[in-house]
Design a protein around this motif. Structure first.
Motif, mmCIF file in Angstrom:
data_model
loop_
_atom_site.group_PDB
_atom_site.id
_atom_site.type_symbol
_atom_site.label_atom_id
_atom_site.label_comp_id
_atom_site.label_asym_id
_atom_site.label_seq_id
_atom_site.Cartn_x
_atom_site.Cartn_y
_atom_site.Cartn_z
ATOM 1 N N UNK A 180 -9.243 7.787 16.923
ATOM 2 C CA UNK A 180 -9.261 6.362 16.637
ATOM 3 C C UNK A 180 -7.834 5.821 16.522
ATOM 4 N N UNK A 181 -7.565 4.724 17.217
ATOM 5 C CA UNK A 181 -6.269 4.047 17.110
ATOM 6 C C UNK A 181 -6.352 3.081 15.934
ATOM 7 N N UNK A 182 -5.419 3.194 15.008
ATOM 8 C CA UNK A 182 -5.414 2.328 13.839
ATOM 9 C C UNK A 182 -4.407 1.202 13.940
ATOM 10 N N UNK A 183 -4.421 0.273 13.009
ATOM 11 C CA UNK A 183 -3.516 -0.879 13.047
ATOM 12 C C UNK A 183 -2.050 -0.497 12.946
ATOM 13 N N UNK A 184 -1.756 0.715 12.466
ATOM 14 C CA UNK A 184 -0.349 1.123 12.376
ATOM 15 C C UNK A 184 0.280 1.332 13.753
ATOM 16 N N UNK A 185 -0.562 1.447 14.797
ATOM 17 C CA UNK A 185 -0.049 1.686 16.146
ATOM 18 C C UNK A 185 -0.016 0.433 16.999
ATOM 19 N N UNK A 186 -0.616 -0.641 16.501
ATOM 20 C CA UNK A 186 -0.685 -1.851 17.315
ATOM 21 C C UNK A 186 -0.754 -3.050 16.399
ATOM 22 N N UNK A 187 0.061 -4.058 16.705
ATOM 23 C CA UNK A 187 -0.010 -5.308 15.951
ATOM 24 C C UNK A 187 -0.030 -6.468 16.927
ATOM 25 N N UNK A 188 -0.956 -7.371 16.714
ATOM 26 C CA UNK A 188 -1.028 -8.604 17.495
ATOM 27 C C UNK A 188 -1.363 -9.724 16.536
ATOM 28 N N UNK A 189 -0.711 -10.867 16.720
ATOM 29 C CA UNK A 189 -1.007 -12.007 15.867
ATOM 30 C C UNK A 189 -2.444 -12.457 15.953
ATOM 31 N N UNK A 190 -3.152 -12.027 17.022
ATOM 32 C CA UNK A 190 -4.526 -12.443 17.220
ATOM 33 C C UNK A 190 -5.555 -11.518 16.606
ATOM 34 N N UNK A 191 -5.132 -10.583 15.774
ATOM 35 C CA UNK A 191 -6.110 -9.718 15.135
ATOM 36 C C UNK A 191 -5.635 -8.282 15.059
ATOM 37 N N UNK A 192 -6.179 -7.542 14.109
ATOM 38 C CA UNK A 192 -5.812 -6.151 13.920
ATOM 39 C C UNK A 192 -6.765 -5.234 14.663
ATOM 40 N N UNK A 193 -6.295 -4.044 14.951
ATOM 41 C CA UNK A 193 -7.152 -3.007 15.502
ATOM 42 C C UNK A 193 -8.182 -2.611 14.451
ATOM 43 N N UNK A 194 -9.424 -2.458 14.889
ATOM 44 C CA UNK A 194 -10.511 -2.020 14.007
ATOM 45 C C UNK A 194 -10.859 -0.581 14.369
ATOM 46 N N UNK A 195 -10.734 0.327 13.413
ATOM 47 C CA UNK A 195 -11.181 1.690 13.642
ATOM 48 C C UNK A 195 -12.701 1.737 13.527
#
Length: 354
Positions: A180-195
């Motif tokens: 699972x890719x978590x929010x620590x690996x991706x940031x976008x102003x349009x929303x966080x990654x959901x595991x």
């Protein structure tokens, strides 16, 4: 009325594989327009397109997390994953095709068609006959000859299928949590990654994609207070920003500064066959295709147990600027004064494949 089209884990995986292809297919379209803009000009438009392209990366990641959660293996380098442009894309309707175009009113019109929010008038009209022999990226992978009314309806079918299968199979979510890719690996102003670990988180991930502008009309702003993609692009047509409280057909914010002439006029949907054999341009186009293949390979690795590579992949996407510039700033012989452009006929170096 068509019966449910997702009745097994295998059929669910086929839908999620299709969703990966669907989400990716907009990225070459948006990047071509973005990099065709002359440096230091059209800053408003460039920002809108760039942010949307990054959010498509978020959508790819969310789909990959759902696919991994049910024991699938995301691949962005499988044969046919990258479409041949022009293509029918992406909401399954056959009333328009998508080209790789420079920034222009025609390109923005296509962007709006790609992202247009449409909900089927009733549940049993979610699927309709394609009426065409060409492959459609939002066609049903399990009901031959049928496509979806919109991208939102495509995702609604997946959400309903997930709910049905989860009720039947308590082991549906059997995937390895380490993938699972978590929010620590991706940031976008349009929303966080959901595991994704269960039905609730899977539904949140897929609903976020639809809500951000790809089919289900949640209004001008999504639940996170961000403009849906469709309305971002409508700003370019109106020449004015939206502000809170605006209706979809009447933005009332500040004006956008757009100069349609400050753009490299490149050949639409160029192909390798357009480049003189043995020329520097042909070599530059081939190099770009290898670079883009490397980008997709990095994404594939990040979705298959190496999530830290996602940071590298996002950086790599914008490193492609040099490849765009080598082509877009040079005339293409025999094309009536148009410049060259990437073809996205990818090759993947062996050393970057899993």
């Amino acid at each position: 009325m068509i019966d449910a089209t997702i009745n097994s884990r295998e059929e669910l995986i086929s839908y999620l594989d299709a969703a990966l292809a669907l989400e990716h297919a907009t990225i070459p379209v948006y990047l071509t327009a973005y990099y065709s803009i002359h440096p230091t000009t059209n800053s408003d438009a460039a920002h809108i397109i760039r942010v949307t392209a990054v959010e498509e990366m978020l959508h790819l990641t969310l789909v990959a997390n759902v696919l991994n959660a049910i024991g699938g293996s995301p691949s962005l380098i499988r044969p046919g994953f990258v479409p041949s442009y022009p293509t029918y894309l992406p909401d399954g309707e056959n009333d328009f095709t998508v080209d790789l175009r420079p920034f222009s009113p025609e390109a923005v019109e296509t962007f709006c068609k790609i992202e247009r929010p449409r909900k089927a008038p009733e549940g049993d009209s979610r699927l309709v006959s394609t009426g065409a022999s060409e492959p459609l990226l939002a066609a049903s992978p399990t009901a031959e000859g049928f496509r979806f009314y919109s991208i939102g309806e495509f995702y609604e079918e997946i959400i309903e299928g997930l709910g049905r299968l989860a009720a039947e199979d308590p082991k549906l979510f059997c995937g390895d949590d380490s993938r699972q890719v978590g929010p620590e690996y991706f940031y976008s102003g349009g929303g966080d990654v959901i595991q994704v670990h269960d039905l609730a988180s899977a539904c949140r991930a897929l609903s976020l994609i639809a809500e951000q502008g790809e089919g289900l009309d949640a209004g001008v702003y999504d639940s996170g207070g961000e403009l849906a993609h469709y309305y971002r692009f409508r700003q370019l047509q109106f020449g004015r920003y939206y502000q809170k409280g605006d209706k979809g057909d009447a933005p009332s914010g500040p004006e956008l500064d757009i100069d349609w002439d400050e753009v490299f006029k490149v050949k639409v949907s160029a192909k390798m066959s357009d480049y003189p054999a043995g020329s520097e341009l042909a070599a530059a186009a081939a190099d770009f295709n290898t670079e883009y293949g490397t980008f997709l390979a990095l994404l594939t690795r990040s979705f298959n147990g190496e999530p830290d590579r996602l940071v590298e992949a996002i950086w790599y996407m914008f490193r492609l600027r040099d490849g765009f510039n080598r082509l877009m700033r040079n005339p293409l012989p025999g094309s009536d004064g148009l410049n060259a452009a990437p073809t996205f006929e990818i090759t993947v170096p062996d050393e970057v494949v899993l």
